[in-house]
Design a protein around this motif. Structure first.
Motif, PDB file in Angstrom:
ATOM      1  N   THR A  83       1.303   6.553  -6.811  1.00 16.65           N
ATOM      2  CA  THR A  83       0.156   7.415  -7.123  1.00 16.65           C
ATOM      3  C   THR A  83       0.559   8.880  -7.009  1.00 16.65           C
ATOM      4  OG1 THR A  83      -1.415   5.738  -6.354  1.00 16.65           O
ATOM      5  CG2 THR A  83      -2.207   8.014  -6.444  1.00 16.65           C
ATOM      6  N   SER A  84       1.312   9.193  -5.980  1.00 15.80           N
ATOM      7  CA  SER A  84       1.794  10.556  -5.783  1.00 15.80           C
ATOM      8  C   SER A  84       2.695  10.992  -6.941  1.00 15.80           C
ATOM      9  CB  SER A  84       2.548  10.648  -4.456  1.00 15.80           C
ATOM     10  OG  SER A  84       3.172  11.898  -4.323  1.00 15.80           O
ATOM     11  N   SER A 114       0.583  11.489 -10.056  1.00 18.32           N
ATOM     12  CA  SER A 114      -0.194  12.726  -9.976  1.00 18.32           C
ATOM     13  C   SER A 114       0.676  13.937 -10.278  1.00 18.32           C
ATOM     14  CB  SER A 114      -0.828  12.880  -8.597  1.00 18.32           C
ATOM     15  OG  SER A 114      -1.725  11.833  -8.354  1.00 18.32           O
ATOM     16  N   CYS A 148       0.833  -1.213   0.000  1.00 17.21           N
ATOM     17  CA  CYS A 148       0.000   0.000   0.000  1.00 17.21           C
ATOM     18  C   CYS A 148       0.866   1.260   0.000  1.00 17.21           C
ATOM     19  CB  CYS A 148      -0.955  -0.008   1.191  1.00 17.21           C
ATOM     20  SG  CYS A 148      -2.274  -1.227   1.018  1.00 17.21           S
ATOM     21  N   LYS A 149       1.978   1.224   0.713  1.00 22.75           N
ATOM     22  CA  LYS A 149       2.890   2.378   0.709  1.00 22.75           C
ATOM     23  C   LYS A 149       3.493   2.581  -0.675  1.00 22.75           C
ATOM     24  CE  LYS A 149       4.064   2.315   5.588  1.00 22.75           C
ATOM     25  NZ  LYS A 149       5.070   2.022   6.616  1.00 22.75           N
ATOM     26  N   ARG A 185       2.136   1.618  -3.525  1.00 25.02           N
ATOM     27  CA  ARG A 185       1.035   2.102  -4.362  1.00 25.02           C
ATOM     28  C   ARG A 185       0.785   3.589  -4.135  1.00 25.02           C
ATOM     29  NH1 ARG A 185      -4.345   0.150  -2.344  1.00 25.02           N
ATOM     30  NH2 ARG A 185      -3.793   1.790  -0.900  1.00 25.02           N
ATOM     31  N   ASP A 186       0.741   4.001  -2.887  1.00 26.98           N
ATOM     32  CA  ASP A 186       0.487   5.411  -2.571  1.00 26.98           C
ATOM     33  C   ASP A 186       1.606   6.314  -3.080  1.00 26.98           C
ATOM     34  OD1 ASP A 186      -1.813   4.482  -1.383  1.00 26.98           O
ATOM     35  OD2 ASP A 186      -1.067   4.702   0.672  1.00 26.98           O
ATOM     36  N   TYR A 187       2.850   5.859  -2.944  1.00 23.57           N
ATOM     37  CA  TYR A 187       3.990   6.638  -3.416  1.00 23.57           C
ATOM     38  C   TYR A 187       3.942   6.783  -4.940  1.00 23.57           C
ATOM     39  CZ  TYR A 187       8.780   8.115  -4.266  1.00 23.57           C
ATOM     40  OH  TYR A 187       9.883   8.804  -4.693  1.00 23.57           O
TER      41      TYR A 187
END
Length: 106
Positions: A95-96, A99, A88-89, A91-93
């Motif tokens: 995604t950032s 973006s 999840c970390k 994936r979130d990184y």
């Protein structure tokens, strides 16, 4: 259904955990494909490291094809929470990064 023919709770839990890991790993794969890796050798290395990790976790077979017939072994199952947190970390990184990359393109 005859209780002897039903899957055990442990088997169902392991299968659901594997499905969860596959789903998050697929999201990470999609994010890696959305980032222009040719711009960064480090990103390409990380993507290849991620592919190797998926193989080590049993999410891919030897031909780098998703392996849907394998279950988590006991050690992998016991580490599920920490593996999912790490995924999840990542994936979130990504995604950032994605973006920010899209914002720079506009």
């Amino acid at each position: 259904m005859d209780e002897k023919k039903r899957p055990k709770a442990r088997e169902v839990t392991a299968r659901l955990r594997l499905i969860t890991l596959r789903e998050v790993a697929d999201a990470v794969d999609e994010l890696f494909s959305a980032i222009p890796l040719s711009d960064s050798l480090d990103a390409l290395i990380e993507q290849n490291r991620f592919e190797a990790w998926k193989y080590a976790m049993g999410l891919l077979d030897q031909e780098s094809v998703p392996d849907f017939h394998r279950d988590l072994d006991q050690e992998q199952d016991s580490q599920f929470d920490s593996v999912l947190d790490c995924l999840c970390k990542i994936r979130d990184y990504l995604t950032s990064i994605s973006s920010r990359s899209k914002a720079w393109d506009n």
